[in-house]
Motif scaffolding. Structure first.
Motif, PDB file in Angstrom:
ATOM      1  N   LEU A  13       0.880  -1.034  -0.061  1.00 57.67           N
ATOM      2  CA  LEU A  13      -0.038  -0.080  -0.118  1.00 57.67           C
ATOM      3  C   LEU A  13       1.345   0.729   0.197  1.00 57.67           C
ATOM      4  CD1 LEU A  13      -2.975  -0.806   2.135  1.00 57.67           C
ATOM      5  CD2 LEU A  13      -2.625  -1.002   0.459  1.00 57.67           C
ATOM      6  N   GLN A  14       0.246   2.143  -0.590  1.00 57.26           N
ATOM      7  CA  GLN A  14       1.232   3.866  -0.788  1.00 57.26           C
ATOM      8  C   GLN A  14       0.815   4.842   0.428  1.00 57.26           C
ATOM      9  OE1 GLN A  14       4.082   3.974  -2.610  1.00 57.26           O
ATOM     10  NE2 GLN A  14       3.481   1.450  -1.605  1.00 57.26           N
ATOM     11  N   LYS A  15      -0.238   4.405   0.451  1.00 60.06           N
ATOM     12  CA  LYS A  15      -1.027   5.285   1.811  1.00 60.06           C
ATOM     13  C   LYS A  15      -1.167   4.686   2.789  1.00 60.06           C
ATOM     14  CE  LYS A  15      -3.396   8.372  -1.359  1.00 60.06           C
ATOM     15  NZ  LYS A  15      -5.000   9.405  -1.670  1.00 60.06           N
ATOM     16  N   ASP A  16      -1.183   4.959   4.467  1.00 57.56           N
ATOM     17  CA  ASP A  16      -1.212   5.332   5.664  1.00 57.56           C
ATOM     18  C   ASP A  16      -2.829   5.286   5.545  1.00 57.56           C
ATOM     19  OD1 ASP A  16      -1.654   4.567   7.758  1.00 57.56           O
ATOM     20  OD2 ASP A  16      -0.587   5.994   8.546  1.00 57.56           O
ATOM     21  N   THR A  17      -2.942   4.006   5.627  1.00 54.42           N
ATOM     22  CA  THR A  17      -4.846   3.688   5.859  1.00 54.42           C
ATOM     23  C   THR A  17      -5.527   3.717   7.431  1.00 54.42           C
ATOM     24  OG1 THR A  17      -4.787   0.955   5.691  1.00 54.42           O
ATOM     25  CG2 THR A  17      -4.845   2.656   3.617  1.00 54.42           C
ATOM     26  N   GLY A  18      -4.501   3.596   8.379  1.00 51.58           N
ATOM     27  CA  GLY A  18      -4.031   4.051   9.418  1.00 51.58           C
ATOM     28  C   GLY A  18      -4.917   2.077  10.452  1.00 51.58           C
ATOM     29  N   GLY A  19      -5.352   1.291   9.428  1.00 51.76           N
ATOM     30  CA  GLY A  19      -4.857  -0.251   9.811  1.00 51.76           C
ATOM     31  C   GLY A  19      -4.363  -0.617   9.064  1.00 51.76           C
ATOM     32  N   GLU A  20      -3.264  -1.337   9.602  1.00 46.24           N
ATOM     33  CA  GLU A  20      -2.178  -2.377  10.039  1.00 46.24           C
ATOM     34  C   GLU A  20      -2.625  -3.574   9.068  1.00 46.24           C
ATOM     35  OE1 GLU A  20       0.198  -0.318   8.787  1.00 46.24           O
ATOM     36  OE2 GLU A  20      -0.337   1.968   9.975  1.00 46.24           O
ATOM     37  N   GLN A  21      -3.665  -4.185   8.740  1.00 39.65           N
ATOM     38  CA  GLN A  21      -3.820  -6.094   9.029  1.00 39.65           C
ATOM     39  C   GLN A  21      -3.057  -6.087   7.878  1.00 39.65           C
ATOM     40  OE1 GLN A  21      -5.703  -8.088  10.968  1.00 39.65           O
ATOM     41  NE2 GLN A  21      -4.109  -9.210  10.509  1.00 39.65           N
ATOM     42  N   LEU A  22      -1.958  -7.140   7.930  1.00 35.30           N
ATOM     43  CA  LEU A  22      -1.480  -7.854   6.879  1.00 35.30           C
ATOM     44  C   LEU A  22      -2.280  -9.201   7.027  1.00 35.30           C
ATOM     45  CD1 LEU A  22       2.562  -7.528   8.079  1.00 35.30           C
ATOM     46  CD2 LEU A  22       1.283  -5.831   7.252  1.00 35.30           C
ATOM     47  N   LEU A  23      -2.119  -9.266   5.487  1.00 31.47           N
ATOM     48  CA  LEU A  23      -2.561 -10.089   4.602  1.00 31.47           C
ATOM     49  C   LEU A  23      -2.575 -11.808   3.840  1.00 31.47           C
ATOM     50  CD1 LEU A  23      -5.348  -8.012   2.917  1.00 31.47           C
ATOM     51  CD2 LEU A  23      -6.054  -9.805   5.739  1.00 31.47           C
ATOM     52  N   LEU A  24      -2.601 -12.560   4.133  1.00 33.06           N
ATOM     53  CA  LEU A  24      -1.781 -14.010   3.395  1.00 33.06           C
ATOM     54  C   LEU A  24      -2.417 -13.848   2.051  1.00 33.06           C
ATOM     55  CD1 LEU A  24       0.601 -14.773   3.429  1.00 33.06           C
ATOM     56  CD2 LEU A  24       0.216 -17.191   4.237  1.00 33.06           C
ATOM     57  N   GLY A  25      -2.922 -14.168   0.582  1.00 34.54           N
ATOM     58  CA  GLY A  25      -3.395 -14.158  -0.565  1.00 34.54           C
ATOM     59  C   GLY A  25      -3.428 -15.285  -0.861  1.00 34.54           C
ATOM     60  N   ARG A  26      -3.462 -15.505  -2.110  1.00 29.76           N
ATOM     61  CA  ARG A  26      -4.487 -16.507  -2.284  1.00 29.76           C
ATOM     62  C   ARG A  26      -2.761 -17.159  -3.923  1.00 29.76           C
ATOM     63  NH1 ARG A  26      -9.596 -15.040  -4.126  1.00 29.76           N
ATOM     64  NH2 ARG A  26      -9.189 -14.848  -6.928  1.00 29.76           N
ATOM     65  N   GLU A  27      -2.249 -15.535  -4.345  1.00 31.18           N
ATOM     66  CA  GLU A  27      -1.642 -15.793  -5.126  1.00 31.18           C
ATOM     67  C   GLU A  27      -0.416 -16.745  -4.917  1.00 31.18           C
ATOM     68  OE1 GLU A  27       0.599 -15.705  -9.223  1.00 31.18           O
ATOM     69  OE2 GLU A  27      -2.202 -14.936  -8.692  1.00 31.18           O
ATOM     70  N   VAL A  28      -0.069 -17.501  -5.308  1.00 33.14           N
ATOM     71  CA  VAL A  28       1.162 -18.542  -5.030  1.00 33.14           C
ATOM     72  C   VAL A  28       1.409 -19.837  -3.830  1.00 33.14           C
ATOM     73  CG1 VAL A  28       3.958 -18.310  -4.462  1.00 33.14           C
ATOM     74  CG2 VAL A  28       3.225 -17.365  -6.768  1.00 33.14           C
ATOM     75  N   VAL A  29       0.883 -18.546  -2.313  1.00 31.42           N
ATOM     76  CA  VAL A  29       0.658 -19.472  -1.242  1.00 31.42           C
ATOM     77  C   VAL A  29      -0.383 -20.369  -1.747  1.00 31.42           C
ATOM     78  CG1 VAL A  29      -0.242 -19.287   0.837  1.00 31.42           C
ATOM     79  CG2 VAL A  29       1.166 -16.980  -0.219  1.00 31.42           C
ATOM     80  N   PHE A  30      -1.479 -20.480  -1.974  1.00 26.79           N
ATOM     81  CA  PHE A  30      -2.932 -21.253  -1.991  1.00 26.79           C
ATOM     82  C   PHE A  30      -1.778 -22.238  -3.740  1.00 26.79           C
ATOM     83  CE2 PHE A  30      -6.428 -20.227   0.068  1.00 26.79           C
ATOM     84  CZ  PHE A  30      -5.454 -18.618   0.999  1.00 26.79           C
ATOM     85  N   ASP A  31      -1.084 -22.206  -3.855  1.00 31.18           N
ATOM     86  CA  ASP A  31      -0.321 -23.088  -5.373  1.00 31.18           C
ATOM     87  C   ASP A  31       0.374 -23.982  -4.383  1.00 31.18           C
ATOM     88  OD1 ASP A  31      -2.043 -22.422  -7.393  1.00 31.18           O
ATOM     89  OD2 ASP A  31      -0.580 -20.565  -7.402  1.00 31.18           O
TER      90      ASP A  31
END
Length: 208
Positions: A169-187
């Motif tokens: 992300l290129q803006k500070d949204t105020g929420g700092e939750q990190l996500l582990l998404g599908r691309e590569v990981v779910f493969d």
């Protein structure tokens, strides 16, 4: 001392994080904390400082960036509250590495996210920077649009390392939750959610 916890240690650390979530939000908002299954080891807004203090403790540890406030994941800012609510969230410890900086941190395993995601602050503290004349991309969310760039991030889960494209992300949204998404990981992994046991099981796929 290695900062990569074993699977059993990871489960206990996540239980500690769940039990102490409200205390962390009250006292350490927008700070990195180093912790294990038993205690808070160090805290600071400076990642390198926390890593140095945690390494000096001689204990295994993980890093967590405490959100600025308790909210839903910012890229999809909508949450439905169930009648029966549990404080457990499907987080899992992932080691992120860029050059000489690495940290083992909790990421929300999100099957609805195409890409993994790191916040502006985490990306900066890992040492990422925009290239000259690099343009941001735009993602549509329920709350509007967010700017991001793609970085290929080296990740390690349960001792298995791989590189996954990640939205920084290129803006500070105020929420700092990190996500582990599908691309590569779910493969690379078969992933099983066991909510009643507050547990996620990652199993490496044989052909990955």
């Amino acid at each position: 001392m290695s900062t990569t916890p074993s699977q059993n240690e990871s489960r206990e650390m996540l239980k500690w994080l769940t039990r102490n979530r409200r205390m962390l939000l009250d006292l350490y908002r927008n700070q990195y904390i180093a912790h294990n299954a038993y205690r808070l080891i160090a805290h600071s807004e400076n990642l390198r400082e926390v890593l140095a203090l945690a390494e000096a403790s001689g204990e295994n540890f993980a890093i967590y960036l405490v959100p600025r406030y308790c909210a839903s994941v910012q890229i999809l800012p909508i949450r439905f509250r169930a009648v029966t609510r549990t404080d457990w969230q499907p987080n899992y410890y992932v080691k992120l590495k860029h050059r000489d900086i690495e940290l083992s941190t909790a990421m929300l395993v999100d099957s609805g996210a195409e890409l993994s995601l790191i916040s502006l602050k985490v990306g900066q503290d890992l040492g990422y920077a925009l290239a000259d004349s690099e343009s941001s991309l735009l993602a549509e969310t329920i709350g509007g649009t967010v700017e991001y760039v793609i970085r290929n991030v080296e990740m390690t889960i349960d001792g298995h390392s791989f590189v996954a494209p990640t939205a920084w992300l290129q803006k500070d949204t105020g929420g700092e939750q990190l996500l582990l998404g599908r691309e590569v990981v779910f493969d690379v992994f078969n992933i099983e959610f066991r909510q009643p046991d507050e547990q996620i099981i990652f199993t490496r796929r044989e052909n990955s």
